[in-house]
Every structure is written in structure tokens, then in C-alpha cells.
Design an enzyme around this catalytic site. Structure first.
Site, PDB file in Angstrom:
ATOM      1  N   TYR A   1      54.354  42.017  52.142  1.00  0.00           N
ATOM      2  CA  TYR A   1      53.911  42.634  53.398  1.00  0.00           C
ATOM      3  C   TYR A   1      54.935  43.629  53.947  1.00  0.00           C
ATOM      4  O   TYR A   1      54.562  44.634  54.567  1.00  0.00           O
ATOM      5  CB  TYR A   1      53.532  41.551  54.422  1.00  0.00           C
TER       6      TYR A   1
ATOM      7  N   HIS B   1      40.466  41.017  59.930  1.00  0.00           N
ATOM      8  CA  HIS B   1      41.415  40.404  58.990  1.00  0.00           C
ATOM      9  C   HIS B   1      42.843  40.514  59.501  1.00  0.00           C
ATOM     10  O   HIS B   1      43.786  40.377  58.730  1.00  0.00           O
ATOM     11  CB  HIS B   1      41.305  41.074  57.609  1.00  0.00           C
TER      12      HIS B   1
ATOM     13  N   LEU C   1      32.614  55.740  48.407  1.00  0.00           N
ATOM     14  CA  LEU C   1      32.874  56.637  47.272  1.00  0.00           C
ATOM     15  C   LEU C   1      31.813  56.440  46.197  1.00  0.00           C
ATOM     16  O   LEU C   1      31.346  57.374  45.563  1.00  0.00           O
ATOM     17  CB  LEU C   1      34.277  56.348  46.718  1.00  0.00           C
TER      18      LEU C   1
HETATM   19  C1  BV8 Z   1      37.049  32.275  54.518  1.00  0.00           C
HETATM   20  C2  BV8 Z   1      43.897  40.415  54.484  1.00  0.00           C
HETATM   21  C3  BV8 Z   1      36.830  29.972  54.673  1.00  0.00           C
HETATM   22  C4  BV8 Z   1      44.932  40.255  53.465  1.00  0.00           C
HETATM   23  C5  BV8 Z   1      41.842  39.967  53.324  1.00  0.00           C
HETATM   24  C6  BV8 Z   1      37.911  29.711  48.285  1.00  0.00           C
HETATM   25  C7  BV8 Z   1      38.433  29.196  49.457  1.00  0.00           C
HETATM   26  C8  BV8 Z   1      38.142  29.755  50.698  1.00  0.00           C
HETATM   27  C9  BV8 Z   1      37.338  30.873  50.765  1.00  0.00           C
HETATM   28  C10 BV8 Z   1      36.848  31.394  49.588  1.00  0.00           C
HETATM   29  C11 BV8 Z   1      37.098  30.833  48.360  1.00  0.00           C
HETATM   30  N1  BV8 Z   1      36.465  31.567  47.392  1.00  0.00           N
HETATM   31  C12 BV8 Z   1      35.809  32.577  47.987  1.00  0.00           C
HETATM   32  C13 BV8 Z   1      36.019  32.488  49.320  1.00  0.00           C
HETATM   33  C14 BV8 Z   1      35.576  33.357  50.325  1.00  0.00           C
HETATM   34  C15 BV8 Z   1      36.651  34.433  50.430  1.00  0.00           C
HETATM   35  C16 BV8 Z   1      36.126  35.595  49.626  1.00  0.00           C
HETATM   36  O1  BV8 Z   1      35.226  36.259  50.075  1.00  0.00           O
HETATM   37  N2  BV8 Z   1      36.707  35.786  48.433  1.00  0.00           N
HETATM   38  C17 BV8 Z   1      36.211  36.864  47.580  1.00  0.00           C
HETATM   39  C18 BV8 Z   1      37.383  37.499  46.838  1.00  0.00           C
HETATM   40  C19 BV8 Z   1      35.151  36.272  46.643  1.00  0.00           C
HETATM   41  N3  BV8 Z   1      36.784  34.757  51.834  1.00  0.00           N
HETATM   42  C20 BV8 Z   1      37.788  34.201  52.548  1.00  0.00           C
HETATM   43  O2  BV8 Z   1      38.637  33.486  52.092  1.00  0.00           O
HETATM   44  C21 BV8 Z   1      37.725  34.510  54.032  1.00  0.00           C
HETATM   45  N4  BV8 Z   1      37.869  33.289  54.732  1.00  0.00           N
HETATM   46  O3  BV8 Z   1      36.006  32.350  53.931  1.00  0.00           O
HETATM   47  O4  BV8 Z   1      37.541  31.143  55.029  1.00  0.00           O
HETATM   48  C22 BV8 Z   1      36.872  29.116  55.836  1.00  0.00           C
HETATM   49  C23 BV8 Z   1      35.665  28.711  56.418  1.00  0.00           C
HETATM   50  C24 BV8 Z   1      35.711  27.859  57.477  1.00  0.00           C
HETATM   51  C25 BV8 Z   1      36.931  27.438  57.997  1.00  0.00           C
HETATM   52  C26 BV8 Z   1      38.136  27.879  57.423  1.00  0.00           C
HETATM   53  C27 BV8 Z   1      38.102  28.734  56.347  1.00  0.00           C
HETATM   54  C28 BV8 Z   1      38.880  35.400  54.458  1.00  0.00           C
HETATM   55  C29 BV8 Z   1      38.723  36.749  53.811  1.00  0.00           C
HETATM   56  C30 BV8 Z   1      39.849  37.652  54.314  1.00  0.00           C
HETATM   57  C31 BV8 Z   1      40.932  37.719  53.280  1.00  0.00           C
HETATM   58  N5  BV8 Z   1      41.905  38.722  53.675  1.00  0.00           N
HETATM   59  N6  BV8 Z   1      42.698  40.848  53.796  1.00  0.00           N
HETATM   60  C32 BV8 Z   1      45.636  41.562  53.258  1.00  0.00           C
HETATM   61  O5  BV8 Z   1      45.073  42.641  53.588  1.00  0.00           O
HETATM   62  O6  BV8 Z   1      46.752  41.487  52.765  1.00  0.00           O
HETATM   63  S1  BV8 Z   1      40.596  40.507  52.322  1.00  0.00           S
HETATM   64  C33 BV8 Z   1      40.893  41.931  51.390  1.00  0.00           C
HETATM   65  O7  BV8 Z   1      39.609  42.382  50.959  1.00  0.00           O
HETATM   66  C34 BV8 Z   1      41.373  43.153  52.081  1.00  0.00           C
HETATM   67  O8  BV8 Z   1      42.282  42.959  53.061  1.00  0.00           O
HETATM   68  C35 BV8 Z   1      40.151  43.834  52.650  1.00  0.00           C
HETATM   69  O9  BV8 Z   1      40.162  43.677  54.022  1.00  0.00           O
HETATM   70  C36 BV8 Z   1      39.044  43.039  52.051  1.00  0.00           C
HETATM   71  C37 BV8 Z   1      37.862  43.849  51.632  1.00  0.00           C
HETATM   72  O10 BV8 Z   1      38.316  44.816  50.709  1.00  0.00           O
HETATM   73  P1  BV8 Z   1      37.825  46.326  50.944  1.00  0.00           P
HETATM   74  O11 BV8 Z   1      38.324  46.750  52.281  1.00  0.00           O
HETATM   75  O12 BV8 Z   1      36.354  46.412  50.712  1.00  0.00           O
HETATM   76  O13 BV8 Z   1      38.642  47.124  49.839  1.00  0.00           O
HETATM   77  P2  BV8 Z   1      38.295  47.220  48.291  1.00  0.00           P
HETATM   78  O14 BV8 Z   1      39.500  47.758  47.614  1.00  0.00           O
HETATM   79  O15 BV8 Z   1      37.688  45.945  47.819  1.00  0.00           O
HETATM   80  O16 BV8 Z   1      37.145  48.328  48.235  1.00  0.00           O
HETATM   81  C38 BV8 Z   1      37.444  49.657  48.604  1.00  0.00           C
HETATM   82  C39 BV8 Z   1      36.133  50.413  48.625  1.00  0.00           C
HETATM   83  O17 BV8 Z   1      36.388  51.747  49.088  1.00  0.00           O
HETATM   84  C40 BV8 Z   1      35.498  50.544  47.257  1.00  0.00           C
HETATM   85  O18 BV8 Z   1      34.093  50.337  47.374  1.00  0.00           O
HETATM   86  C41 BV8 Z   1      35.767  52.009  46.869  1.00  0.00           C
HETATM   87  O19 BV8 Z   1      34.708  52.564  46.104  1.00  0.00           O
HETATM   88  C42 BV8 Z   1      35.820  52.677  48.213  1.00  0.00           C
HETATM   89  N7  BV8 Z   1      36.683  53.862  48.257  1.00  0.00           N
HETATM   90  C43 BV8 Z   1      37.837  54.104  47.575  1.00  0.00           C
HETATM   91  N8  BV8 Z   1      38.317  55.326  47.915  1.00  0.00           N
HETATM   92  C44 BV8 Z   1      37.461  55.845  48.833  1.00  0.00           C
HETATM   93  C45 BV8 Z   1      36.428  54.921  49.052  1.00  0.00           C
HETATM   94  N9  BV8 Z   1      35.411  55.149  49.905  1.00  0.00           N
HETATM   95  C46 BV8 Z   1      35.426  56.323  50.573  1.00  0.00           C
HETATM   96  N10 BV8 Z   1      36.392  57.262  50.427  1.00  0.00           N
HETATM   97  C47 BV8 Z   1      37.421  57.060  49.579  1.00  0.00           C
HETATM   98  N11 BV8 Z   1      38.348  57.997  49.432  1.00  0.00           N
END
Ligand code: BV8
Length: 230
Positions: A54, A110, A204
Site C-alpha cells: 500500500y 472499498h 474499454l
Molecule cells: C465480501 C480494495 C463477504 C483493495 C477491493 C471468499 C471470502 C469472502 C468473500 C469472497 C470469497 N470469494 C469471493 C468473495 C466475494 C469477493 C469477490 O467478489 N471476489 C471476486 C474476486 C470473485 N468479494 C469480497 O470479498 C467483498 N467482501 O464479499 O465480504 C462478507 C459478507 C458478510 C460479512 C462479512 C464479509 C469485498 C470486495 C472488495 C475487495 N477490495 N479493493 C485494494 O484496492 O487494494 S476489490 C478490487 O477489485 C479493486 O480494488 C477494485 O475496487 C475491484 C474491482 O476491480 P475494477 O475496479 O473493476 O478493476 P479491474 O482491473 O478488475 O477492471 C478494470 C476495468 O477497466 C476493465 O474492465 C478494463 O477493461 C477497464 N479499463 C481499463 N482501461 C480503461 C478501462 N476502461 C475505460 N478506460 C480505460 N482507459
């Protein structure tokens, strides 16, 4: 009665400001194992590694500037308000580029990178400097508990009640620069559809939940968002 718009942004809106996305080629999660640096278990196992991860992102953030997409969204907020409507700007991003572009009341579901939180008592304070592993929490006296105020995997997403209210009030739901791969944020578009809200994706390329959108415009946010706001 003015137009109420719900905008959800992701890392793609900050890509042209030089902040890396997560899942694209060379993205953050292709360089780091998210289980090691973005989960409470990872922090318990190796807090110094998590703080270093971080701290590097805080340094990146210091040199980053908003791009035309952030600026256009700040303009949209002012224009909607001037006509009696409103913009609910909900971001998954932990950067402060929406604020630097002039957006207000930004909902960071987040968390925020430039805020330090005590892992023991949850007290928070603005902080752009490096996270100090020896720091004593001013609020509770705990030592070595400084972490970023960022929602890790397995931790609760913030502001879910406000988001539900904003979805009910929305006339239009727009997702910008997000892959639609992280829940619950990736499910907001389905909630909007179930409420009969029109949905639009600006990205994108098609996201994981592109199927859920009534319309979509593809291209770099710095071009597509200002054109769409016009
Ligand atoms: C929750 C902070 C439960 C960190 C982030 C096991 C245990 C618990 C939960 C889970 C589990 N398995 C799955 C889950 C659910 C999990 C989840 O969804 N996992 C995924 C991977 C399957 N979710 C969680 O854990 C959430 N909490 O469910 O808790 C719970 C329930 C009850 C009680 C208690 C607990 C918490 C999720 C938050 C995690 N933290 N961020 C940090 O930043 O360091 S998430 C991380 O992904 C990022 O921070 C970001 O915020 C998030 C989403 O990513 P995107 O922003 O979409 O970025 P990405 O790179 O993916 O995509 C970029 C896009 O932009 C692409 O589409 C690309 O084409 C486009 N792009 C690129 N360039 C451009 C563009 N578009 C336009 N112009 C450009 N130039």
C-alpha cells in the site's frame, strides 16, 4: 423533478491517470497475490508486506492527476444538481482522483488509500505518508496496528444502505471502467434492472456483466465519458 443518475466507477476510470488497473495485462493482481496483500489473513501473516504494497500505491497516487473522465463526472454532478436532480457517485477506487477533479460526496465503497485505520479500534485519519509498522494508535494505544482504510477481500463493502437507497431513487445506472468481477459491487447493475432502472456501461471493452446493460459505449474513459456527459 430532475434526473437522478447512479454512477459506479472502477479502476478503468483512473487508468489514463497512470494508476494501474487490477485485472488487465500487467494489472495489480497479476503482479501480487491478492490473498497475501488484500485480505485480513494476509495482514495477520505478514503486515510488513501488506504495508509495503500500500505504501507503493500511496507513492503512485501522490503523482497522479485526474483525467478528462473524472473532470466530466464532476461537471455532470454540477449540471444534474442545477436542474434539481443528482449524481450518486459510487466508486470502487481507493484513489482520490474524483475529489481532485471537483466531485463531492464521493462514496468510496472499498475505502480510501490516503486514510490510515487502526486495525484494533478502527479509528481513521487522513494520511498520505508511508504506513508505520511501529505506530501507536492515538485513539486506543495499540501498537503496530496501522493499516490502510481499504476494504479487503472477505471484509464488508461500505455504504451498502446508502447504495440501496440511491438505486431506488435512480433513473439511470451507469458503470464506468469496471470489470464487473468483484461482488457485491458487480451485482448493483442487476439490482438496478430489477428496479426497472435503465442501465449503461462505459468501458474499454465488454465487462464480465456486460449482458446486464441496456446500452454500452466502448473506448478509453478519457474519451467516452466526456462524450457521453455532453
Ligand atoms: C465480501 C480494495 C463477504 C483493495 C477491493 C471468499 C471470502 C469472502 C468473500 C469472497 C470469497 N470469494 C469471493 C468473495 C466475494 C469477493 C469477490 O467478489 N471476489 C471476486 C474476486 C470473485 N468479494 C469480497 O470479498 C467483498 N467482501 O464479499 O465480504 C462478507 C459478507 C458478510 C460479512 C462479512 C464479509 C469485498 C470486495 C472488495 C475487495 N477490495 N479493493 C485494494 O484496492 O487494494 S476489490 C478490487 O477489485 C479493486 O480494488 C477494485 O475496487 C475491484 C474491482 O476491480 P475494477 O475496479 O473493476 O478493476 P479491474 O482491473 O478488475 O477492471 C478494470 C476495468 O477497466 C476493465 O474492465 C478494463 O477493461 C477497464 N479499463 C481499463 N482501461 C480503461 C478501462 N476502461 C475505460 N478506460 C480505460 N482507459
Amino acid at each position: 423533478m430532475g434526473l437522478n443518475v447512479f454512477v459506479l466507477t472502477g479502476a478503468g476510470v483512473s487508468a489514463e491517470s497512470g494508476l494501474g488497473t487490477f485485472r488487465d495485462e500487467g494489472g495489480v493482481w497479476t503482479q501480487y497475490d491478492l490473498a497475501e496483500v488484500a485480505t485480513p489473513e494476509g495482514f495477520a501473516r505478514d503486515p510488513a508486506k501488506v504495508r509495503a504494497f500500500y505504501n507503493a500505491r500511496r507513492e503512485n497516487l501522490a503523482g497522479a492527476a485526474p483525467n478528462p473522465a473524472h473532470v466530466a463526472l464532476a461537471r455532470l454532478q454540477r449540471e444534474l444538481a442545477a436542474r434539481g436532480g443528482g449524481l450518486f457517485l459510487c466508486t470502487q477506487n481507493v484513489d482520490d482522483l474524483h475529489e481532485k477533479a471537483g466531485s463531492t460526496e464521493v462514496v468510496h465503497i472499498h475505502g480510501e488509500l490516503a486514510v490510515t485505520r487502526c486495525h484494533a479500534c478502527e479509528a481513521t485519519r487522513s494520511d498520505t505518508g508511508p504506513l508505520d509498522g511501529e505506530a501507536i494508535c492515538e485513539a486506543c494505544g495499540a501498537a503496530g496496528m496501522a493499516r490502510p482504510h481499504v476494504v479487503w477481500f472477505g471484509e464488508m463493502t461500505l455504504f451498502l444502505d446508502e447504495i440501496t437507497d440511491a438505486l431506488h431513487a435512480a433513473d439511470l445506472f451507469v458503470a464506468i471502467g469496471t470489470s464487473g468481477s468483484v461482488y457485491p459491487a458487480a451485482g448493483f447493475v442487476s439490482e438496478a434492472r430489477a428496479l426497472g432502472v435503465r442501465t449503461c456501461e462505459l468501458n474499454l471493452e465488454p465487462s464480465d456483466n456486460a449482458w446486464a446493460f441496456d446500452e454500452s459505449f466502448y473506448g478509453p474513459a478519457g474519451e467516452v465519458v466526456p462524450a457521453w456527459v455532453e
